[in-house]
Design an enzyme around this catalytic site. Structure first.
Site, PDB file in Angstrom:
ATOM      1  N   HIS A 316      -6.578  -2.666  10.516  1.00 52.88           N
ATOM      2  CA  HIS A 316      -6.487  -3.940  10.268  1.00 52.88           C
ATOM      3  C   HIS A 316      -5.217  -4.150  10.136  1.00 52.88           C
ATOM      4  O   HIS A 316      -4.413  -3.638   9.134  1.00 52.88           O
ATOM      5  CB  HIS A 316      -7.651  -4.245   9.294  1.00 52.88           C
ATOM      6  CG  HIS A 316      -8.994  -4.127   9.613  1.00 52.88           C
ATOM      7  ND1 HIS A 316     -10.067  -4.297   8.574  1.00 52.88           N
ATOM      8  CD2 HIS A 316      -9.634  -3.363  10.605  1.00 52.88           C
ATOM      9  CE1 HIS A 316     -10.996  -3.830   9.168  1.00 52.88           C
ATOM     10  NE2 HIS A 316     -10.803  -3.486  10.463  1.00 52.88           N
ATOM     11  N   ASP A 318      -4.242  -6.847   8.341  1.00 54.73           N
ATOM     12  CA  ASP A 318      -3.973  -7.093   6.896  1.00 54.73           C
ATOM     13  C   ASP A 318      -3.647  -6.137   6.013  1.00 54.73           C
ATOM     14  O   ASP A 318      -3.463  -6.271   4.768  1.00 54.73           O
ATOM     15  CB  ASP A 318      -5.262  -7.830   6.348  1.00 54.73           C
ATOM     16  CG  ASP A 318      -6.600  -7.094   5.980  1.00 54.73           C
ATOM     17  OD1 ASP A 318      -6.463  -5.922   6.361  1.00 54.73           O
ATOM     18  OD2 ASP A 318      -7.538  -7.598   5.451  1.00 54.73           O
TER      19      ASP A 318
END
Lengths: 519, 302
Positions: A316, A318
Site C-alpha cells: 500500500h 501509505d
C-alpha cells in the site's frame, strides 16, 4: 426558435434545493441565478428502503435534486437532451421528462432536475409558450466524485475498538483524548476482529451549489458479510450518505484503500489540480480493481497516477508516503517520504548496546547493534531504495510538481518477511503511516510509536521520536500512538487502523472547470 | 543400546514415525539406562499433554528436556510446562493466528515471544494439524520465541510434507548456527518445490557464512525457476561471490525481468566499474521492465 444560454433576464429561478426559496407571488421580475445547473447524482437512499433513490420511482424525503423555478411563466415547452439515461425532470411529484419522454409542455411552477450518474451532462431548453423569443437553454451537469486530501479539515476519525483484556484501549484513547466527539470507535467484535478500517472504505464527497452528499466507497477487499464488509452500511450509510462499491471478484491487497490516497492541491506543468491528484500502488501491474481505476480516471479532476509497490508485502502507498500541512512550506504542505539511507544513518548514530525489548520479541533484534550489524538487512534496504523508493519518489515529484523543498525524507527501515515471500514490511513502525486531523484547533498528527528505546513507557527517551519530531514542522501537534500489538505486528500502523472523513474544500464547477473541459 | 534405536522402537510400538525413520535428523546419543524407559514412554505418548498426565516424575522430565534429541527435548519440556503452567501451555496449544493487513495469518500474541513457548510450538507442528498457512505461521512464531528452535526447524524440514511450511522452516534457518543449518539448507536446495528452493537460496544469501555455500549458489543460477535464479543472483552480489560473475552475466538475458534486475544489481555490487563495460547493458538500457532499465541507467551513470 431563439435559444440562448443563461444568464437571461427571465422570470425563471434556478437553484439547488437547499439554497432555493420560492419567489414571492408579488415579485414580478426576480433576478435570475446565473450559470448552468449543477447537481449531485442521486445515489443515496433518503427513504432508507434499501435502493438508491435514482432507482426509486420517487423517494420520500428526497432532497438531492436541482430545482428550476419557473413560477409565473405560464405554460412552457421543455425539452431535455444529453445523457437522458442519467437525467430526468419532475414536477409536482410526477415524472415529466426522461429517456422515454424528452419533450413536454407544462404549466409554470417549480421543477426538479434529478441526476443519476456522475458527470452526467444534459441541456434543458425552456420555451415559454406565450413568449418563445425568451427561450433559454440550461446546461446541466452532475458532480464528479472527489476524494478529499489530508490537508482538508477533519470531520470524523474512526477506528476499531476492542475493550477488555489485551484490548486496544491505549490506541483508541490516543485518538479520543485529543479529538473528543470527533472520534468515533466502531466495535471490533462486531466485525470479525478486522482492525483495518482504512482499507475497507474511502470517504468521498459529491457537491453542487448548496448541496453535499457523502459517499463511502466500499472496498471489495471483504465480502460475504465477513469482517468489515458490512461496516460502511451499518455504521455510515444514511440519507445523504451513500455507500457504493466499484468492482467485483477476487480482491488483492492492492484493492485496500490504504493503497488509495490523494495529494494536496498541486500545480503540475502549469495545470492546476485544486483537489489534488489520486494515487495508488501496483504490484506486478495490478492496482485497485479496474472498475474503480477506470471510474476515478473518468472523474477527471484528480487525474490518478500509479506507483510501483512490487517490493512491499502488504503493498500500500501509505506504507512509505504521506503529507502534512506546513504553512511555512512553499506549497503549504510537506510530502513525507520514507528513506532507508536515513534510517541506517540514524541507527548507526545510536549506542549499539541500547536494548530494544519490542524489537527483540517481534523482530529478533535484541539491541541497536543487532540491527546495525545485520548486513543482509542493509543490503536488502539498499536494493529497496534503489529499485523502488528512489524511482517512486521520482514519480511523485513528476506527478505532483514537487521539488526537494517540498519533501521531508523520513528515516525508515524495512525488513524482508519470510511469511510474505521475502517482500518488505516496516521494521521501525512506519512513521509516514500517520493521520492528519485538524478539527479546528490545529493539525493533530497521530503517528505510530516507534518503541526504539529500552523503556516502553518513556517516549521522552526515544531517539527516533526526537529525530522525527525535529524533522517535522513545528506547527504540528504530534501524538505517538501505541499501535504495536494490534497493528504493527499485523503489518499495519496508525493510518491503516483508522479512517478520516473530510469536507469538500473547493467548488469543482468553478475551480476544476479546466480539468472537466479538458482545457 | 543406541538412544535412537530406543526411540525408534518406542515410536514404532506407538505407531508413530520415529526420528530415525523420519529422516535421521535427531542425533542419537547413549542415554543413561535408567532414563530409557521414560524416554520411550515420552516419545510414545500421543501428546505432551498426555505425557504430563503420566506418572513420569518432574525430575525425569527435566532430565529428558536436556537431551540431545530435539523431539524428546520438546516433548519433555512441553510436558513440564503443562504441569507447571497449564494455562500457558493450553494458550499456546490453542492459540489462533491473527489475520494481518494483507490477509495472511500470523501469530502475534505476546505470550509466544517466550522461550517456554518453543517446545509447545514444536509440539503443535509435530501434531501435523492445522492449515498450511497456520503451520507456516507457527514456524515463524517458533523462530521468534527465543527458545530452543533451530534443531527442531531443521528436523521438521525432513518430515514436512507441506511445501509452504518447508519454505518457512528453511527461512528460519537463516538465523541458525552453521552446524544445524548447513545440512538442511544444502538438502533444501534440491527440494522438489521451487518455492522452497527460492526460500533456501534467499536464506543463504542473508547468512553471514553464506559464502560457504558458493558452489550451491552458483548451481542455483541455473535453476529452472526464476525466483530461485533471482535470489541466487542476489546472493552472489550480497555475498561478494566473485566466481559467480560469468553465471550472473548470463542472467542478463534471462526471460524473467526479476532475474535481470537482480543480475544487474549483483554485478554492480561485485564490480560496478567492470559491470558498466558489459556490452549486454546496451540492450538492457531499453529493457521493457522499467526497473531493469532504471538499474542499468543507474549503473551506467555512476
Amino acid at each position: 426558435m431563439f435559444l440562448r444560454r443563461l444568464p437571461v433576464p427571465l422570470l425563471l429561478g434556478v437553484c439547488a434545493l437547499a439554497a432555493c426559496k420560492k419567489p414571492d407571488a408579488d415579485v414580478v421580475s426576480p433576478t435570475l441565478p446565473t450559470g448552468p445547473l449543477y447537481g449531485v447524482p442521486n445515489i443515496d437512499d433518503d427513504d432508507e428502503n434499501g435502493e438508491p433513490d435514482w432507482d426509486d420511482a420517487r423517494a420520500q424525503g428526497e432532497n438531492d435534486w436541482v430545482t428550476v423555478d419557473l413560477s409565473g411563466l405560464g405554460d412552457v415547452e421543455l425539452t431535455l437532451a444529453g445523457n437522458l439515461d442519467a437525467v430526468r425532470v419532475w414536477k409536482d411529484d410526477e415524472l415529466l421528462l426522461d429517456a422515454d419522454t424528452s419533450t413536454a409542455t407544462a404549466g409554470g411552477g417549480v421543477y426538479e432536475v434529478e441526476l443519476g450518474d456522475f458527470l452526467a451532462t444534459a441541456t434543458l431548453s425552456v420555451v415559454p409558450v406565450d413568449s418563445p423569443e425568451a427561450a433559454v437553454e440550461l446546461s446541466i451537469a452532475s458532480a464528479p466524485l472527489i476524494l478529499n486530501h489530508h490537508l482538508a479539515s477533519a470531520e470524523l476519525v474512526v477506528a476499531m475498538a476492542s475493550t477488555g483484556r489485551s484490548g486496544n484501549e491505549t490506541f483508541i484513547a490516543g485518538f479520543s483524548d485529543v479529538l473528543g466527539d470527533g472520534f468515533l470507535p466502531f466495535d471490533l467484535q462486531d466485525y470479525g476482529w478486522d482492525v483495518w478500517v482504512q482499507d475497507e472504505l474511502e470517504f468521498a464527497t459529491l457537491t453542487a451549489p448548496g448541496q453535499r452528499m457523502d459517499v463511502v466507497i466500499d472496498s471489495i477487499r471483504t465480502n460475504n458479510d465477513r469482517y468489515l464488509d458490512n461496516a460502511p452500511e451499518s455504521e455510515l450509510e444514511a440519507p445523504d450518505t451513500a455507500v457504493r462499491t466499484w468492482g467485483t471478484g477476487r480482491a488483492t491487497s492492492q484493492d485496500s484503500f490504504g493503497n488509495l490516497e490523494v495529494s494536496p492541491p498541486v500545480t503540475v506543468d502549469g495545470v492546476e489540480y485544486p483537489f489534488g491528484r489520486i494515487y495508488w500502488g501496483e504490484v506486478n501491474g495490478r492496482g485497485v480493481t479496474d472498475e474503480l481505476a477506470d471510474f476515478l480516471e473518468a472523474q477527471k479532476v484528480q487525474a490518478p497516477f500509479q506507483l510501483d509497490n512490487t517490493w512491499l508485502c502488504v503493498g500500500h502507498v501509505d506504507e512509505f508516503s504521506s503529507f502534512v500541512p506546513d504553512p511555512t512550506a512553499p506549497k503549504g504542505f510537506r510530502f513525507l517520504y520514507a528513506d532507508t539511507n536515513l534510517g541506517r544513518t540514524f541507527l548507526e548514530g545510536l549506542d549499539p548496546a541500547t536494548s530494544l525489548p519490542r524489537y527483540r520479541t517481534d523482530h529478533g533484534y535484541a539491541n541497536v547493534g543487532a540491527i546495525v550489524d545485520d548486513q543482509a538487512l542493509w543490503a536488502s534496504n539498499a536494493d529497496m531504495q534503489a529499485d523502488y523508493l528512489d524511482p517512486n519518489l521520482a514519480i511523485f515529484k513528476a506527478a505532483l510538481g514537487l521539488d526537494d523543498a517540498d519533501i521531508i525524507l523520513v528515516p525508515a527501515v524495512f525488513e524482508e518477511n519470510d511469511m510474505c515471500g521475502g517482500a518488505a514490511l516496516a521494521l521501525i513502525p512506519a512513521t509516514v503511516n500517520l493521520v492528519v486531523a485538524d478539527m479546528g484547533s490545529g493539525p493533530e498528527i497521530f503517528l505510530p510509536d516507534p518503541f526504539l528505546r529500552t523503556d516502553d513507557d518513556d517516549q521522552g527517551s526515544d531517539p527516533f521520536i526526537a529525530e522525527v519530531a525535529a524533522l517535522l514542522p513545528d506547527s504540528l501537534n504530534l501524538h505517538w500512538l501505541d499501535d504495536w500489538d494490534w497493528y504493527h505486528v499485523q503489518w499495519g500502523e496508525v493510518h491503516c487502523g483508522s479512517n478520516t472523513q473530510r469536507p469538500p474544500t473547493r467548488d469543482w464547477w468553478t475551480d476544476a472547470k479546466h480539468l472537466l473541459e479538458g482545457e | 543400546m543406541s538412544w535412537i534405536l530406543v526411540a525408534a522402537l518406542g515410536a514404532a510400538l506407538a505407531g508413530t514415525p520415529s526420528p530415525a525413520s523420519a529422516g535421521g535428523i535427531d542425533p542419537g546419543v547413549d542415554a543413561p539406562s535408567a532414563l530409557v524407559p521414560a524416554a520411550n514412554a515420552a516419545l510414545a505418548a500421543p501428546t505432551a499433554h498426555a505425557l504430563a498426565g503420566s506418572p513420569v516424575s518432574d525430575a525425569t522430565l527435566t532430565a529428558l528436556a536436556d537431551d540431545a534429541g530435539w523431539r524428546l527435548r520438546a516433548r519433555a519440556a512441553s510436558a513440564l510446562t503443562w504441569r507447571r503452567d497449564p494455562a500457558f501451555a493450553e494458550g499456546v496449544a490453542l492459540l489462533a493466528p491473527a489475520t494481518t493487513r494483507n490477509g495472511a495469518v500470523r501469530f502475534t500474541d505476546r505470550r509466544l515471544r517466550a522461550p517456554e513457548a518453543a517446545p509447545l510450538l514444536v509440539e503443535r507442528l509435530l501434531s501435523g494439524t492445522g492449515a498450511s498457512a497456520e503451520r507456516a505461521a507457527l514456524v515463524e512464531a517458533l523462530r521468534l520465541s527465543g527458545g530452543d528452535w533451530s534443531e527442531a526447524a531443521a528436523g521438521l524440514y525432513a518430515t514436512e510434507t507441506d511445501a509452504a511450511v518447508r519454505a518457512q522452516l528453511v527461512s528460519a534457518l537463516q538465523d541458525a548456527e552453521a552446524a544445524v543449518a548447513e545440512p538442511t539448507l544444502t538438502r533444501a536446495l534440491a527440494d522438489a518445490d521451487a518455492g522452497v528452493r527460492a526460500a533456501t537460496v534467499r536464506a543463504i544469501g542473508a547468512r553471514n557464512d553464506g559464502a560457504g555455500y558458493a558452489s550451491a549458489v552458483y548451481a542455483s543460477l541455473d535453476d529452472k525457476d526464476p525466483d530461485v535464479r533471482a535470489y541466487a543472483a542476489r546472493a552472489v552480489g550480497w555475498l561478494g561471490l566473485t566466481d559467480g560473475w560469468d553465471g550472473v552475466v548470463a542472467l542478463l538475458s534471462d526471460p524473467s525481468a526479476e532475474v535481470r534486475l537482480k543480475a544487474v544489481a549483483a554485478l554492480e555490487r561485485l564490480d560496478a566499474g567492470r559491470a558498466a563495460t558489459l556490452p549486454e547493458l546496451e540492450a538492457l538500457a531499453a529493457d521493457p521492465d522499467a526497473r531493469v532499465a532504471r538499474a542499468v541507467a543507474r549503473l551506467l551513470g555512476r
